[in-house]
Design a protein around this motif. Structure first.
Motif, short mmCIF file in Angstrom:
data_model
loop_
_atom_site.label_atom_id
_atom_site.label_comp_id
_atom_site.label_asym_id
_atom_site.label_seq_id
_atom_site.Cartn_x
_atom_site.Cartn_y
_atom_site.Cartn_z
N LYS A 50 0.82 -1.22 0.00
CA LYS A 50 0.00 0.00 0.00
C LYS A 50 0.85 1.27 0.00
O LYS A 50 0.35 2.35 -0.27
CB LYS A 50 -0.92 0.00 1.23
CG LYS A 50 -1.96 -1.12 1.21
CD LYS A 50 -2.88 -1.06 2.42
CE LYS A 50 -2.22 -1.55 3.69
NZ LYS A 50 -1.88 -2.99 3.68
N ARG A 51 2.13 1.15 0.36
CA ARG A 51 3.06 2.30 0.43
C ARG A 51 2.61 3.33 1.47
O ARG A 51 2.76 4.53 1.27
CB ARG A 51 3.22 2.98 -0.94
CG ARG A 51 3.54 2.07 -2.10
CD ARG A 51 4.75 1.19 -1.88
NE ARG A 51 5.18 0.54 -3.11
CZ ARG A 51 5.76 -0.65 -3.16
NH1 ARG A 51 5.98 -1.35 -2.03
NH2 ARG A 51 6.15 -1.16 -4.31
N LEU A 52 2.06 2.87 2.57
CA LEU A 52 1.56 3.79 3.59
C LEU A 52 2.67 4.65 4.19
O LEU A 52 2.47 5.84 4.44
CB LEU A 52 0.85 3.00 4.70
CG LEU A 52 -0.50 2.40 4.32
CD1 LEU A 52 -1.03 1.57 5.48
CD2 LEU A 52 -1.49 3.48 3.94
N ARG A 53 3.83 4.08 4.43
CA ARG A 53 4.91 4.85 5.04
C ARG A 53 5.43 5.94 4.11
O ARG A 53 5.57 7.09 4.55
CB ARG A 53 6.01 3.89 5.52
CG ARG A 53 5.56 3.08 6.73
CD ARG A 53 6.26 1.73 6.85
NE ARG A 53 5.60 0.89 7.86
CZ ARG A 53 4.50 0.16 7.63
NH1 ARG A 53 3.95 0.14 6.41
NH2 ARG A 53 3.96 -0.56 8.59
N PRO A 54 5.68 5.65 2.84
CA PRO A 54 6.04 6.75 1.93
C PRO A 54 4.94 7.80 1.81
O PRO A 54 5.24 9.01 1.76
CB PRO A 54 6.26 6.04 0.59
CG PRO A 54 6.63 4.65 0.95
CD PRO A 54 5.84 4.33 2.19
N ILE A 55 3.69 7.37 1.78
CA ILE A 55 2.59 8.32 1.65
C ILE A 55 2.52 9.21 2.88
O ILE A 55 2.36 10.44 2.77
CB ILE A 55 1.26 7.58 1.41
CG1 ILE A 55 1.26 6.96 0.01
CG2 ILE A 55 0.07 8.53 1.57
CD1 ILE A 55 0.13 5.98 -0.24
N LEU A 56 2.65 8.64 4.07
CA LEU A 56 2.64 9.44 5.29
C LEU A 56 3.81 10.42 5.30
O LEU A 56 3.66 11.57 5.72
CB LEU A 56 2.71 8.53 6.52
CG LEU A 56 1.41 7.77 6.84
CD1 LEU A 56 1.69 6.65 7.84
CD2 LEU A 56 0.35 8.72 7.39
N CYS A 57 4.97 9.97 4.85
CA CYS A 57 6.14 10.84 4.76
C CYS A 57 5.86 12.02 3.83
O CYS A 57 6.09 13.19 4.18
CB CYS A 57 7.34 10.04 4.27
SG CYS A 57 8.81 11.01 3.89
N MET A 58 5.35 11.71 2.64
CA MET A 58 5.12 12.76 1.65
C MET A 58 4.02 13.73 2.10
O MET A 58 4.15 14.95 1.93
CB MET A 58 4.77 12.12 0.30
CG MET A 58 5.96 11.43 -0.35
SD MET A 58 5.64 10.81 -2.02
CE MET A 58 4.74 9.31 -1.69
N GLU A 59 2.96 13.19 2.69
CA GLU A 59 1.86 14.07 3.11
C GLU A 59 2.24 14.91 4.32
O GLU A 59 1.76 16.05 4.46
CB GLU A 59 0.60 13.24 3.39
CG GLU A 59 -0.02 12.64 2.14
CD GLU A 59 -0.31 13.68 1.07
OE1 GLU A 59 -0.73 14.81 1.42
OE2 GLU A 59 -0.12 13.38 -0.13
N ALA A 204 4.92 0.97 15.30
CA ALA A 204 4.68 2.42 15.39
C ALA A 204 5.95 3.23 15.20
O ALA A 204 5.90 4.37 14.71
CB ALA A 204 4.04 2.76 16.73
N ALA A 205 7.11 2.69 15.56
CA ALA A 205 8.36 3.47 15.48
C ALA A 205 8.66 3.88 14.04
O ALA A 205 9.02 5.04 13.78
CB ALA A 205 9.52 2.68 16.08
N LEU A 206 8.54 2.96 13.09
CA LEU A 206 8.86 3.30 11.70
C LEU A 206 7.77 4.19 11.09
O LEU A 206 8.07 5.07 10.28
CB LEU A 206 9.04 2.04 10.86
CG LEU A 206 9.54 2.27 9.43
CD1 LEU A 206 10.85 3.04 9.41
CD2 LEU A 206 9.69 0.95 8.68
N ILE A 207 6.52 3.98 11.48
CA ILE A 207 5.46 4.87 11.02
C ILE A 207 5.70 6.29 11.54
O ILE A 207 5.57 7.28 10.81
CB ILE A 207 4.08 4.34 11.47
CG1 ILE A 207 3.72 3.11 10.62
CG2 ILE A 207 3.00 5.41 11.36
CD1 ILE A 207 2.43 2.42 11.03
N THR A 208 6.09 6.40 12.82
CA THR A 208 6.41 7.71 13.39
C THR A 208 7.58 8.35 12.66
O THR A 208 7.54 9.54 12.31
CB THR A 208 6.75 7.57 14.89
OG1 THR A 208 5.64 6.98 15.56
CG2 THR A 208 7.06 8.92 15.51
#
Length: 316
Positions: A50-59, A204-208
């Motif tokens: 889903k690329r959630l981590r890149p998307i969260l980073c970009m947003e 959560a650490a990598l998402i943060t």
């Protein structure tokens, strides 16, 4: 309200496409010698995540940049025009996805979760053998830091991003430490302290770090970083709680990975400790806490808030 509306679907699709394009550009081609390792890396990276981590980073970068323009704040980098992504931020997102994929390859190994299915495809060790899978994970980790060393931002920001991500993937309150405690907690009665450590560290650490890194890249202030960190910690824990619930309530075909593995391994999970309904309530409360952190940014925060809700309403 279903938060994955047409606008959010567009954000998710465009973010995935931007991350995939960066990954395609930054990973060695499958034809690069030695081909076996590069084919294995690409097998797992391009397995439909889903690329959630890149998307969260970009947003997060987009929000900070937009808010900086709106308030005429002075930052360590020139803010992009309101609503646009900071140039080059997709490379940070690609590095985060490499690190995430490396962790999945290693998690699936026989010595850890021993899983045959990931994102609806054979896991890396099933497709390429255990030795190549281990090396593919190692290679993705090292490739990620090579990419991060070359991102287009001031040196101080670049070092801060590398430090943030390295800590989030390490053994002290990071992804590896969480994985270790997760393994050691199997077949034991879970307690809340252990459970929270596992989830906050392993997931959560990598998402943060994804959210905070995007903010740093866009010139976030220390106050911005504090808010982004709290947001990331809250949605990261909510994300893993929902993962635990989905493991019990969805089929392997729906999830794209083997369902019921957590229960079979007697892993420490929120449903095991609190039940499914209470776990969902806890995830919802965490999302509310996360969104409250972003009220300072007004309309610029709308996408990050919608993403937070999407993380707990997803079905896989």
């Amino acid at each position: 309200m279903l938060y994955c509306d047409a606008m959010l679907k567009q954000v998710l699709e465009q973010g995935r496409e931007a991350a995939d394009a960066a990954l395609e550009r930054l990973l060695p081609p499958a034809t690069q010698h030695p081909t076996s390792i590069h084919q294995a890396m690409r097998h797992s990276v391009f397995a439909g995540g889903k690329r959630l981590r890149p998307i969260l980073c970009m947003e997060a970068g987009r929000m900070i940049g937009t808010a900086s323009v709106a308030s005429s704040q002075t930052s360590s980098r020139t803010a992009p025009p309101a609503g646009l992504l900071p140039a080059g931020i997709e490379q940070v997102g690609a590095a985060l996805e490499m690190l995430h994929t490396y962790s999945l390859i290693h998690d699936d190994l026989p010595a850890l979760d021993n899983d045959d299915l990931r994102r609806g495809r054979p896991t890396c060790h099933k497709a390429f053998g255990e030795a190549i899978a281990i090396l593919a994970g190692d290679a993705l980790q090292t490739q990620a830091y090579e990419v991060l060393a070359q991102i287009s931002c001031p040196a101080e920001a670049r070092v801060a991003i590398i430090r943030e991500i390295a800590h989030a993937t390490g053994s002290v309150d990071g992804m590896i430490g969480g994985q270790v405690v997760d393994l050691e907690a199997e077949h034991k009665k879970p307690d809340l302290t252990t459970l929270e450590y596992i989830h906050r560290s392993k997931t959560a650490a990598l998402i943060t770090a994804s959210v905070v890194s995007g903010g740093i890249y866009a010139g976030a202030t220390s106050a911005d970083i504090d808010r982004l960190r709290t947001y990331g910690q809250s949605i990261g824990l909510a994300f893993q709680i929902v993962d635990d619930v989905l493991d019990l309530t969805q089929t392997s075909e729906q999830l794209g990975k083997t369902a019921g593995k957590d229960k079979a391994a007697e892993k420490a999970t929120y449903p095991a400790l609190f039940g499914i309904e209470e776990s969902i309530r806890k995830a919802d409360a965490l999302v509310d806490q996360a969104c409250a952190q972003l009220n300072e940014y007004g309309a610029a925060a709308s996408t990050l808030k919608d993403l937070a809700h999407y993380l707990v309403e997803r079905k896989k």
